[in-house]
Design a protein around this motif. Structure first.
Motif, PDB file in Angstrom:
ATOM      1  N   SER A  11       0.854  -1.179   0.000  1.00  0.00           N
ATOM      2  CA  SER A  11       0.000   0.000   0.000  1.00  0.00           C
ATOM      3  C   SER A  11       0.894   1.234   0.000  1.00  0.00           C
ATOM      4  O   SER A  11       2.100   1.139   0.207  1.00  0.00           O
ATOM      5  N   VAL A  12       0.255   2.373  -0.231  1.00  0.00           N
ATOM      6  CA  VAL A  12       1.007   3.628  -0.192  1.00  0.00           C
ATOM      7  C   VAL A  12       0.994   4.141   1.235  1.00  0.00           C
ATOM      8  O   VAL A  12      -0.056   4.237   1.864  1.00  0.00           O
ATOM      9  N   TRP A  19       5.196   3.646  -1.843  1.00  0.00           N
ATOM     10  CA  TRP A  19       4.644   2.300  -1.708  1.00  0.00           C
ATOM     11  C   TRP A  19       5.496   1.503  -0.728  1.00  0.00           C
ATOM     12  O   TRP A  19       6.723   1.592  -0.742  1.00  0.00           O
ATOM     13  N   VAL A  43       3.621   3.018  -8.847  1.00  0.00           N
ATOM     14  CA  VAL A  43       3.322   1.643  -8.432  1.00  0.00           C
ATOM     15  C   VAL A  43       4.477   0.737  -8.861  1.00  0.00           C
ATOM     16  O   VAL A  43       4.842   0.707 -10.038  1.00  0.00           O
TER      17      VAL A  43
END
Length: 95
Positions: A11-12, A19, A43
């Motif tokens: 996840s960020v 990330w 990403v």
């Protein structure tokens, strides 16, 4: 989930804007979970995620297949920013 397998999630980080990938170890405090933070806010590729997992001592169980889930920063608020969370099943890598 099969014995000897774990869930890796990505996840960020809301604080760093990067990330991060971590392996959830049930029964252990989250502060003890293996974690890797990627550079930048793009990403990470599947190959980059695989390398990060290997650095943490884990490998995919059935190939690098990730499932994506939407969450919200503020529960029950339709105007809240969306958080994307990816997950994959992993196992400890051999020597």
């Amino acid at each position: 989930m099969a014995a000897g397998t774990y869930t890796a999630q990505m996840s960020v980080s809301r604080w760093a804007g990067r990330w991060r990938l971590y392996v959830a170890l049930l029964g252990e405090p989250s502060s003890q979970w293996p974690e890797y933070e990627f550079d930048g806010d793009v990403v990470p590729t599947v190959a980059a995620r695989s390398r990060a997992l290997n650095k943490l001592g884990y490998a995919f169980t059935d190939g690098p297949e990730w499932t994506w889930t939407e969450d919200s920063a503020v529960p029950d608020d339709a105007a809240s920013p969306v958080l994307l969370i990816a997950s994959a099943t992993v196992r400890e890598a051999g020597p």
